[in-house]
Design a protein around this motif. Sequence first.
Motif, mmCIF file in Angstrom:
data_model
loop_
_atom_site.group_PDB
_atom_site.id
_atom_site.type_symbol
_atom_site.label_atom_id
_atom_site.label_comp_id
_atom_site.label_asym_id
_atom_site.label_seq_id
_atom_site.Cartn_x
_atom_site.Cartn_y
_atom_site.Cartn_z
ATOM 1 N N ASN A 106 0.806 -1.218 0.000
ATOM 2 C CA ASN A 106 0.000 0.000 0.000
ATOM 3 C C ASN A 106 0.840 1.270 0.000
ATOM 4 O O ASN A 106 0.339 2.341 0.303
ATOM 5 C CB ASN A 106 -0.944 0.006 1.210
ATOM 6 C CG ASN A 106 -2.022 -1.044 1.074
ATOM 7 O OD1 ASN A 106 -2.526 -1.278 -0.014
ATOM 8 N ND2 ASN A 106 -2.353 -1.691 2.163
ATOM 9 N N GLU A 107 2.129 1.163 -0.304
ATOM 10 C CA GLU A 107 3.002 2.328 -0.325
ATOM 11 C C GLU A 107 3.795 2.332 -1.616
ATOM 12 O O GLU A 107 4.905 1.811 -1.675
ATOM 13 C CB GLU A 107 3.931 2.328 0.891
ATOM 14 C CG GLU A 107 3.206 2.562 2.191
ATOM 15 C CD GLU A 107 4.161 2.711 3.357
ATOM 16 O OE1 GLU A 107 5.284 3.188 3.147
ATOM 17 O OE2 GLU A 107 3.765 2.347 4.463
ATOM 18 N N ASN A 108 3.225 2.922 -2.656
ATOM 19 C CA ASN A 108 3.872 3.004 -3.949
ATOM 20 C C ASN A 108 4.075 4.466 -4.309
ATOM 21 O O ASN A 108 3.265 5.313 -3.948
ATOM 22 C CB ASN A 108 3.019 2.316 -5.009
ATOM 23 C CG ASN A 108 2.737 0.873 -4.627
ATOM 24 O OD1 ASN A 108 3.607 0.173 -4.153
ATOM 25 N ND2 ASN A 108 1.510 0.441 -4.820
ATOM 26 N N TYR A 109 5.159 4.757 -5.015
ATOM 27 C CA TYR A 109 5.485 6.128 -5.355
ATOM 28 C C TYR A 109 5.858 6.223 -6.820
ATOM 29 O O TYR A 109 6.431 5.305 -7.390
ATOM 30 C CB TYR A 109 6.650 6.632 -4.494
ATOM 31 C CG TYR A 109 6.344 6.579 -3.031
ATOM 32 C CD1 TYR A 109 5.631 7.603 -2.418
ATOM 33 C CD2 TYR A 109 6.729 5.495 -2.256
ATOM 34 C CE1 TYR A 109 5.323 7.551 -1.071
ATOM 35 C CE2 TYR A 109 6.431 5.436 -0.916
ATOM 36 C CZ TYR A 109 5.726 6.469 -0.330
ATOM 37 O OH TYR A 109 5.416 6.415 1.005
ATOM 38 N N VAL A 110 5.557 7.371 -7.411
ATOM 39 C CA VAL A 110 5.929 7.649 -8.785
ATOM 40 C C VAL A 110 6.838 8.870 -8.774
ATOM 41 O O VAL A 110 6.472 9.909 -8.210
ATOM 42 C CB VAL A 110 4.682 7.908 -9.666
ATOM 43 C CG1 VAL A 110 5.100 8.245 -11.084
ATOM 44 C CG2 VAL A 110 3.760 6.702 -9.639
ATOM 45 N N TYR A 111 8.017 8.733 -9.355
ATOM 46 C CA TYR A 111 8.970 9.828 -9.483
ATOM 47 C C TYR A 111 9.049 10.198 -10.957
ATOM 48 O O TYR A 111 9.348 9.358 -11.797
ATOM 49 C CB TYR A 111 10.344 9.417 -8.951
ATOM 50 C CG TYR A 111 10.326 9.062 -7.491
ATOM 51 C CD1 TYR A 111 10.392 10.058 -6.521
ATOM 52 C CD2 TYR A 111 10.212 7.743 -7.073
ATOM 53 C CE1 TYR A 111 10.357 9.747 -5.175
ATOM 54 C CE2 TYR A 111 10.178 7.422 -5.730
ATOM 55 C CZ TYR A 111 10.249 8.426 -4.785
ATOM 56 O OH TYR A 111 10.201 8.116 -3.448
ATOM 57 N N LEU A 112 8.771 11.450 -11.255
ATOM 58 C CA LEU A 112 8.765 11.923 -12.637
ATOM 59 C C LEU A 112 9.897 12.911 -12.822
ATOM 60 O O LEU A 112 10.184 13.708 -11.936
ATOM 61 C CB LEU A 112 7.417 12.574 -12.944
ATOM 62 C CG LEU A 112 6.250 11.615 -12.686
ATOM 63 C CD1 LEU A 112 5.026 12.368 -12.283
ATOM 64 C CD2 LEU A 112 6.026 10.748 -13.886
ATOM 65 N N SER A 113 10.530 12.866 -13.995
ATOM 66 C CA SER A 113 11.637 13.774 -14.238
ATOM 67 C C SER A 113 11.717 14.149 -15.704
ATOM 68 O O SER A 113 11.108 13.508 -16.549
ATOM 69 C CB SER A 113 12.962 13.134 -13.791
ATOM 70 O OG SER A 113 13.213 11.956 -14.509
ATOM 71 N N ASP A 114 12.464 15.207 -15.962
ATOM 72 C CA ASP A 114 12.758 15.692 -17.307
ATOM 73 C C ASP A 114 11.504 16.249 -17.986
ATOM 74 O O ASP A 114 10.698 15.510 -18.532
ATOM 75 C CB ASP A 114 13.388 14.582 -18.148
ATOM 76 C CG ASP A 114 14.078 15.122 -19.383
ATOM 77 O OD1 ASP A 114 14.043 16.336 -19.627
ATOM 78 O OD2 ASP A 114 14.669 14.308 -20.122
ATOM 79 N N THR A 128 8.220 21.692 -14.054
ATOM 80 C CA THR A 128 9.383 21.414 -13.205
ATOM 81 C C THR A 128 10.202 20.303 -13.853
ATOM 82 O O THR A 128 9.751 19.660 -14.807
ATOM 83 C CB THR A 128 8.951 21.027 -11.773
ATOM 84 O OG1 THR A 128 10.101 20.899 -10.954
ATOM 85 C CG2 THR A 128 8.152 19.751 -11.742
ATOM 86 N N ASN A 129 11.391 20.055 -13.331
ATOM 87 C CA ASN A 129 12.214 18.958 -13.849
ATOM 88 C C ASN A 129 12.135 17.711 -12.988
ATOM 89 O O ASN A 129 12.658 16.670 -13.369
ATOM 90 C CB ASN A 129 13.668 19.400 -14.001
ATOM 91 C CG ASN A 129 13.888 20.121 -15.304
ATOM 92 O OD1 ASN A 129 13.266 19.799 -16.309
ATOM 93 N ND2 ASN A 129 14.747 21.110 -15.289
ATOM 94 N N GLU A 130 11.484 17.805 -11.831
ATOM 95 C CA GLU A 130 11.331 16.634 -10.980
ATOM 96 C C GLU A 130 10.073 16.784 -10.137
ATOM 97 O O GLU A 130 9.851 17.816 -9.519
ATOM 98 C CB GLU A 130 12.534 16.481 -10.070
ATOM 99 C CG GLU A 130 12.524 15.213 -9.248
ATOM 100 C CD GLU A 130 13.765 15.081 -8.397
ATOM 101 O OE1 GLU A 130 13.633 15.152 -7.159
ATOM 102 O OE2 GLU A 130 14.849 14.934 -8.974
ATOM 103 N N LEU A 131 9.252 15.734 -10.127
ATOM 104 C CA LEU A 131 8.006 15.763 -9.365
ATOM 105 C C LEU A 131 7.752 14.371 -8.817
ATOM 106 O O LEU A 131 7.925 13.371 -9.520
ATOM 107 C CB LEU A 131 6.852 16.207 -10.256
ATOM 108 C CG LEU A 131 5.517 16.449 -9.576
ATOM 109 C CD1 LEU A 131 5.605 17.649 -8.633
ATOM 110 C CD2 LEU A 131 4.434 16.693 -10.611
ATOM 111 N N ASN A 132 7.331 14.299 -7.574
ATOM 112 C CA ASN A 132 6.976 13.039 -6.927
ATOM 113 C C ASN A 132 5.462 12.975 -6.795
ATOM 114 O O ASN A 132 4.830 13.984 -6.486
ATOM 115 C CB ASN A 132 7.622 12.956 -5.545
ATOM 116 C CG ASN A 132 9.115 13.139 -5.622
ATOM 117 O OD1 ASN A 132 9.808 12.353 -6.233
ATOM 118 N ND2 ASN A 132 9.609 14.193 -5.009
#
Length: 187
Positions: A106-114, A128-132
């Motif tokens: 139940n603890e998943n994360y998405v890290y977005l970049s570029d 932005t260049n990085e977003l969680n």
Amino acid sequence: MPMIRSTILFFIMAIAVCGCENDIQTVMDLNSNKAATEHGEDIVVIYSQGGRVNAKMMAPTMERTLDKPPTTLFNNGVKVFMYNDTLGLESTLVAKKGKYIEEQPNENYVYLSDSVVVMNKKGEQLTTNELNWDPKKRIFYSTKEVFIKTPTDSLHGWGLEANEDFSEKKILKVSGPITMQDSTAIN
């Protein structure tokens, strides 16, 4: 004759045992590098909570490693559509790269970049260049430089906290001039 058979059988077994030797490290490296990766194309992932769809993520390719924690890489772009409780589109997110980390069930994360861009239905845009993104808590956060454009304002700063539909947002360290529309002005 039985002595010759026994001797021949002994030599055949000795040769077989000697010929079946494997370097255990080579076998482990082969298993960890090759068998622990999944590849996919034209990916669609549906996020739901309590039986309600929250978001849909689409990507042209993915690579998933089964290491601990399992991680999925989207190196050729990713697009996410965020929905409200009635499946109305609230916001859209695009990025050139993404990473989905499965910490616990139940603890998943998405890290977005570029080149990350989020736009909500009101026309407000975050760049932005990085977003969680935390799909369970339905929030975005970042410690990097952010730019927010609304129909009336332009904001710049470092760090961000926002909900998924981007209706509530907070820049942690605002920088530069801030132009705000006067809410008491008569049209």
